[in-house]
Write an enzyme that holds these catalytic residues in place. Structure first.
Site, PDB file in Angstrom:
ATOM      1  CG  HIS A 182      -3.375   3.080   2.576  1.00 14.67           C
ATOM      2  ND1 HIS A 182      -3.926   2.716   1.366  1.00 14.67           N
ATOM      3  CD2 HIS A 182      -3.283   1.942   3.319  1.00 14.67           C
ATOM      4  CE1 HIS A 182      -4.155   1.418   1.385  1.00 14.67           C
ATOM      5  NE2 HIS A 182      -3.794   0.925   2.546  1.00 14.67           N
ATOM      6  CG  ASN A 184      -6.612  -1.410   1.795  1.00 13.30           C
ATOM      7  OD1 ASN A 184      -5.979  -0.979   0.836  1.00 13.30           O
ATOM      8  ND2 ASN A 184      -6.031  -1.890   2.878  1.00 13.30           N
ATOM      9  CB  CYS A 233      -0.938   0.009   1.199  1.00 19.00           C
ATOM     10  SG  CYS A 233      -1.905  -1.490   1.362  1.00 19.00           S
TER      11      CYS A 233
HETATM   12  N1  ACO Z   1     -17.577  -9.425  10.655  1.00 17.10           N
HETATM   13  C1  ACO Z   1     -17.882  -9.684  11.927  1.00 17.10           C
HETATM   14  N2  ACO Z   1     -16.969 -10.009  12.849  1.00 17.10           N
HETATM   15  C2  ACO Z   1     -15.684 -10.032  12.462  1.00 17.10           C
HETATM   16  C3  ACO Z   1     -15.288  -9.765  11.140  1.00 17.10           C
HETATM   17  C4  ACO Z   1     -16.297  -9.461  10.225  1.00 17.10           C
HETATM   18  N3  ACO Z   1     -16.030  -9.180   8.939  1.00 17.10           N
HETATM   19  N4  ACO Z   1     -13.955  -9.872  11.054  1.00 17.10           N
HETATM   20  C5  ACO Z   1     -13.518 -10.187  12.283  1.00 17.10           C
HETATM   21  N5  ACO Z   1     -14.562 -10.299  13.131  1.00 17.10           N
HETATM   22  C6  ACO Z   1     -14.535 -10.631  14.547  1.00 17.10           C
HETATM   23  C7  ACO Z   1     -13.265 -11.316  14.945  1.00 17.10           C
HETATM   24  O1  ACO Z   1     -13.327 -12.690  14.656  1.00 17.10           O
HETATM   25  C8  ACO Z   1     -13.216 -11.028  16.429  1.00 17.10           C
HETATM   26  O2  ACO Z   1     -14.068 -11.927  17.095  1.00 17.10           O
HETATM   27  P1  ACO Z   1     -13.632 -12.625  18.464  1.00 17.10           P
HETATM   28  O3  ACO Z   1     -13.421 -11.480  19.422  1.00 17.10           O
HETATM   29  O4  ACO Z   1     -14.776 -13.494  18.766  1.00 17.10           O
HETATM   30  O5  ACO Z   1     -12.353 -13.332  18.137  1.00 17.10           O
HETATM   31  C9  ACO Z   1     -13.845  -9.636  16.539  1.00 17.10           C
HETATM   32  O6  ACO Z   1     -14.570  -9.441  15.324  1.00 17.10           O
HETATM   33  C10 ACO Z   1     -12.837  -8.525  16.697  1.00 17.10           C
HETATM   34  O7  ACO Z   1     -11.790  -8.741  15.790  1.00 17.10           O
HETATM   35  P2  ACO Z   1     -10.575  -7.778  15.703  1.00 17.10           P
HETATM   36  O8  ACO Z   1      -9.577  -8.318  14.732  1.00 17.10           O
HETATM   37  O9  ACO Z   1     -10.109  -7.415  17.077  1.00 17.10           O
HETATM   38  O10 ACO Z   1     -11.277  -6.493  15.093  1.00 17.10           O
HETATM   39  P3  ACO Z   1     -10.641  -5.091  14.861  1.00 17.10           P
HETATM   40  O11 ACO Z   1     -11.392  -4.071  15.602  1.00 17.10           O
HETATM   41  O12 ACO Z   1      -9.135  -5.114  15.011  1.00 17.10           O
HETATM   42  O13 ACO Z   1     -10.947  -4.845  13.306  1.00 17.10           O
HETATM   43  C11 ACO Z   1      -9.830  -4.957  11.216  1.00 17.10           C
HETATM   44  C12 ACO Z   1     -10.447  -5.747  12.363  1.00 17.10           C
HETATM   45  C13 ACO Z   1     -10.902  -4.120  10.574  1.00 17.10           C
HETATM   46  C14 ACO Z   1      -9.267  -5.935  10.195  1.00 17.10           C
HETATM   47  C15 ACO Z   1      -8.698  -4.047  11.758  1.00 17.10           C
HETATM   48  O14 ACO Z   1      -7.847  -4.802  12.582  1.00 17.10           O
HETATM   49  C16 ACO Z   1      -7.899  -3.390  10.684  1.00 17.10           C
HETATM   50  O15 ACO Z   1      -8.381  -2.514   9.979  1.00 17.10           O
HETATM   51  N6  ACO Z   1      -6.596  -3.736  10.568  1.00 17.10           N
HETATM   52  C17 ACO Z   1      -5.721  -3.102   9.631  1.00 17.10           C
HETATM   53  C18 ACO Z   1      -5.894  -3.701   8.282  1.00 17.10           C
HETATM   54  C19 ACO Z   1      -5.130  -2.896   7.261  1.00 17.10           C
HETATM   55  O16 ACO Z   1      -5.129  -1.699   7.336  1.00 17.10           O
HETATM   56  N7  ACO Z   1      -4.459  -3.518   6.331  1.00 17.10           N
HETATM   57  C20 ACO Z   1      -3.746  -2.666   5.403  1.00 17.10           C
HETATM   58  C21 ACO Z   1      -2.773  -3.280   4.672  1.00 17.10           C
HETATM   59  S1  ACO Z   1      -3.412  -4.119   3.297  1.00 17.10           S
HETATM   60  C22 ACO Z   1      -2.091  -4.388   2.235  1.00 17.10           C
HETATM   61  O17 ACO Z   1      -0.982  -3.963   2.448  1.00 17.10           O
HETATM   62  C23 ACO Z   1      -2.447  -5.192   1.047  1.00 17.10           C
END
Ligand code: ACO
Length: 328
Positions: free
Chosen positions: A255, A285, A115
């Site tokens: 980003h 994204n 990214c």
């Molecule tokens: N729908 C519902 N529940 C979900 C989903 C979903 N789509 N995805 C995960 N959950 C659940 C998880 O399983 C977890 O459940 P649990 O507590 O029972 O285990 C709960 O929701 C919380 O999960 P977290 O991972 O703690 O959620 P978080 O608030 O961190 O959000 C997210 C997840 C959106 C992926 C976040 O961590 C994020 O944005 N991370 C950065 C990602 C990013 O920016 N990547 C960029 C690089 S991409 C590249 O370079 C190609």
């Protein structure tokens, strides 16, 4: 040796027609619109047609950028395509684009920094122009992330989309253009965000297909923590290098990964949301394409005025990060 000032002469973007909404994803994996919107800010994303590859999206965005710049493909000296979803391992997507455009005299290569790839590419291209090696460069971020996304994995499939953004870089008047670049990498974080198979470490095999190793793997929470830390600090470092105070920033173009990550960067930079380009609700994204799409959209909306101080900042797999300050 005095350096030539380098700036953006034209912007362009292209997103595929197909819209994939959160409500459609509800039918594919165990998720819901409310979870996706509150945790990420994303409402829908664009998905390339089966026959569309990254170079096709790049071509559409590039034609618009060249048109706006008033530069013909034959005048372009250099093409850099930032992508983690090249059409194929080789030839590079940049060479495929060079052929499609008829940019006969352009040198062409792809750049892989996930990214952060677009900002890495801007830094490369602008240095070639600043030193007088080249006059005009086409810099593109193009991705078909849907092709490497596992639509049974709710942790990743809600995040990603497809699209391309392009800019033409060239000489500008002294005082305008790029003022600084801040690039960085931390390879120790590589395992947090990857596509494991298809390269020389793990060539394609029945086992790699079975193990879904050709899809994006992401340790979301760890990447989130890294992103929150690095977005603000990279932007601050780029501003310091440019000798510009954060109170003088007119527009932040970050980003577009997660609205909460963007909000934390805004807080650190003491900027209000109206000084930030946000379009992730529409496109999700789009990795290397997200910043140039946002920049082109800001341009279309008339949000970029001559003399404005614009800050670009991104982070991604590698791990990598990049920020740049430019005077529009
Ligand atoms: N729908 C519902 N529940 C979900 C989903 C979903 N789509 N995805 C995960 N959950 C659940 C998880 O399983 C977890 O459940 P649990 O507590 O029972 O285990 C709960 O929701 C919380 O999960 P977290 O991972 O703690 O959620 P978080 O608030 O961190 O959000 C997210 C997840 C959106 C992926 C976040 O961590 C994020 O944005 N991370 C950065 C990602 C990013 O920016 N990547 C960029 C690089 S991409 C590249 O370079 C190609």
């Amino acid at each position: 040796m005095s350096l030539q000032a380098v700036g953006v002469l034209g912007t362009g973007r292209y997103v595929p027609e197909r819209v994939l909404t959160n409500h459609e994803l509800e039918k594919m994996v165990d998720t819901n619109d409310e979870w996706i919107v509150t945790r990420t800010g994303i409402r829908e994303r664009r998905i390339a047609a089966p026959e569309q590859a990254s170079s096709d999206l790049a071509y559409e965005a590039s034609k618009i950028a060249l048109d706006k710049a008033g530069i013909s493909p034959e005048e372009i000296d250099l093409i850099i395509v930032a992508t983690i979803t090249p059409d194929m391992s080789f030839p590079s997507t940049a060479c495929i684009l060079q052929d499609k455009l008829g940019a006969k005299k352009a040198a062409a290569f792809d750049l892989s920094a996930a990214c952060s790839g677009f900002i890495y590419s801007l830094a490369n291209a602008s240095n070639f122009i600043a030193t007088g090696t080249y006059k005009y460069a086409l810099v593109v971020g193009a991705e078909c992330l849907s092709k490497i996304t596992d639509y049974t994995d709710r942790n990743t499939c809600i995040l990603f989309g497809d699209g391309a953004g392009a800019v033409v870089l060239g000489p500008v008047a002294e005082g305008r253009g790029f003022k600084s670049f801040e690039l960085g990498a931390d390879g120790t974080g590589g395992p947090l965000l990857k596509v494991e198979a298809g390269g020389s470490r793990c060539p394609a095999s029945p086992q790699s297909l079975e193990g879904k190793q050709h899809f994006i793997y992401m340790a979301g929470a760890e990447v989130f923590k890294f992103a929150v830390r690095i977005m603000g600090s990279a932007a601050e470092d780029a501003l310091r290098k440019a000798g510009i105070d954060k109170s003088d920033v007119d527009l932040l173009v970050p980003h577009q990964a997660n609205i909460r990550i963007i909000q934390s960067a805004l807080q650190r930079l003491a900027l209000s949301e109206d000084k930030c380009m946000i379009n992730l609700h529409k496109y999700g994204n789009v990795s290397a394409a997200s910043i140039p799409i946002a920049l082109a959209e800001a341009d279309e909306e008339g949000r970029l005025k001559e003399g404005d101080c614009v800050v670009l900042v991104g982070f991604g797999g590698g791990l990598t990060w990049g920020a740049s300050v430019l005077v529009w």
